[in-house]
Design an enzyme around this catalytic site. Sequence first.
Site, mmCIF file in Angstrom:
data_model
loop_
_atom_site.group_PDB
_atom_site.id
_atom_site.type_symbol
_atom_site.label_atom_id
_atom_site.label_comp_id
_atom_site.label_asym_id
_atom_site.label_seq_id
_atom_site.Cartn_x
_atom_site.Cartn_y
_atom_site.Cartn_z
ATOM 1 N N HIS A 122 6.627 83.523 -44.570
ATOM 2 C CA HIS A 122 6.966 83.711 -43.163
ATOM 3 C C HIS A 122 7.583 82.385 -42.688
ATOM 4 C CE1 HIS A 122 6.092 84.064 -38.817
ATOM 5 N NE2 HIS A 122 5.953 85.361 -39.011
ATOM 6 N N ASP A 199 -1.873 80.438 -46.499
ATOM 7 C CA ASP A 199 -1.619 81.052 -45.206
ATOM 8 C C ASP A 199 -2.309 82.426 -45.199
ATOM 9 O OD1 ASP A 199 -0.655 82.426 -43.028
ATOM 10 O OD2 ASP A 199 1.471 82.093 -43.472
ATOM 11 N N GLN A 202 -2.158 87.198 -42.857
ATOM 12 C CA GLN A 202 -2.136 88.626 -43.157
ATOM 13 C C GLN A 202 -3.284 89.068 -44.060
ATOM 14 O OE1 GLN A 202 -0.253 90.722 -41.643
ATOM 15 N NE2 GLN A 202 1.318 89.386 -40.779
ATOM 16 N N LYS A 225 -4.686 88.719 -34.952
ATOM 17 C CA LYS A 225 -4.473 89.745 -35.978
ATOM 18 C C LYS A 225 -5.788 90.338 -36.479
ATOM 19 C CE LYS A 225 -0.200 87.773 -37.928
ATOM 20 N NZ LYS A 225 0.837 88.189 -37.019
ATOM 21 N N CYS A 363 10.594 87.583 -39.433
ATOM 22 C CA CYS A 363 10.464 86.118 -39.587
ATOM 23 C C CYS A 363 10.362 85.727 -41.055
ATOM 24 C CB CYS A 363 9.266 85.577 -38.804
ATOM 25 S SG CYS A 363 9.432 85.786 -37.048
#
Lengths: 406, 125
Positions: A122, A199, A202, A225, A363
């Site tokens: 991303h 990261d 997600q 999220k 993105c």
Amino acid sequence: MELNEKSVKKLKEDFPIFKNNPGLVYLDNAATSQRPSIVIRALVDFYEKENANASRGVYTLAEKATERYAEARKVVANFIGANPNEIIFTRNATEGLNLLSYTLTSIIPQGKNEILLTEMEHHSNLVPWKQLAKSEGFKLKFVKVKNDFTLDMDDLKEKLTEKTAIVSVTHVSNVLGTINPVEEISRLGKEKGALVIIDGAQSAPSLKTDVKKIACDFFVFSSHKILGPGGIGVLYGRIELLEKMKPFNFGGGMIKKVTLSETEFTSPPERFEAGTQNIAEAIALAESIKYLEKIGLDNIHDWEIELVNYALKKLKEIEGIEIYGPSENKVGIISFNLKDIHPHDVASLLNDSGIAIRAGHHCAMPLMNRLGVVGTCRASFYIYNTLEDVDALVEALKKVMEKFGK
Amino acid sequence: MNHTEIPDDMYREHILELYKSPSNFGELEKANHEATEHNTICGDEITVQLLTENEIVKEAKFSGSGCVISMVASSLLTDKIKGMKISEVLKLNQKDILKLMGIKVTPARIKCALLPLEAAKRALE
């Protein structure tokens, strides 16, 4: 709690957004999740009953706020298998990565000048490092994405060298839904003496996270999220490293002692949380975590897989659909394109049926280049989505095809 | 709400027809003004090429790829500005484009509709 069509419909009642938007089929969970009333109420309750600044006042209300904020940090730490002093509250995952890009140079050994990323990052795990590369003279390298939509681990091994200072990789691709082998990546990175950043924006929503098992140095994710409020995120850092790192922001609450000529910084995590923190949001985030843990992350992932497999089976019946994602090791994200129809046209037409999907480059423009497309449509599922939602999506897509005479 | 019903506010018949066979798609042999605009949300690119003579647009063509809204807007705009004074083209705005298209465009898609106008204006400035 096992999730199935029936239990999910019941659980959906916890989310006021669906009462206020009847018929809404919300399939943009990779962008942001909806919030259960228990999380919304936690915000209101704090402001109505307990509001005071944390870590400062000595009166009862302030002590209570301090205590609640500390409790929230414990809940977050427990959620990802960390210690509370390793949890820094940020604004979001993006800010966590920016914080690292600003402060890591203070602990990178001499002679290491390469940063290893992947083609599926991303922009939030790409642009900060590009800036750092520009200002500090680091060389960026990118691990390739294979045709089966997974990371090319041979390429990673080749590009990882003694010169690698930082390896920063997404746990799950926000476009492809691919789950990357982060434990192996961490191990390989450590063997070369690199700092490993994962990261988790997600992955945190549906994969049980254990940062000690992954054995990464840093891990970031966003509250919004995982059913939590906006404006707050989390950066986990190994305490030995955090203790050596320079602050990112400067101000109140992060100092031991200040004279006109000198400043002595406090220990982590406060060292990295200058200014008044998002106290209510931290408390509400803890509520969202408790809510998720009550259902069970494994149950959530299982339901996502059921939805995604059902969707893939039905979507493949549509002639001219192209699907971008691995066949296994994935979460509830599906990227696709309808032949010769622009993703934005698809999303606009689905909106007319009350279906919210994302369309565009997500993105992740370098990944779009790799896939050879300008953008994709993306449907992403979460705990309140049903098989009926999938049916609605597939029916509406068929109508779109008809509309374009296909 | 009926899940399968698709009202055609933006995607009316005349819009889809024009999308399938747009006017002025391609490149000019002789152009003295050219600009490319990007849509930051989706990465689409539209290039507008113009040939002007005595402060008047003589020829206009566009190229690139995009959604229905940006392609149709490009087609209609390049038709519209042929024969117009440069100073008049520079005065065109969002309202003019939407009037040309004859549809309502949702807020998130306005950028798509304005892409060719932005390119044309930049080419002429």
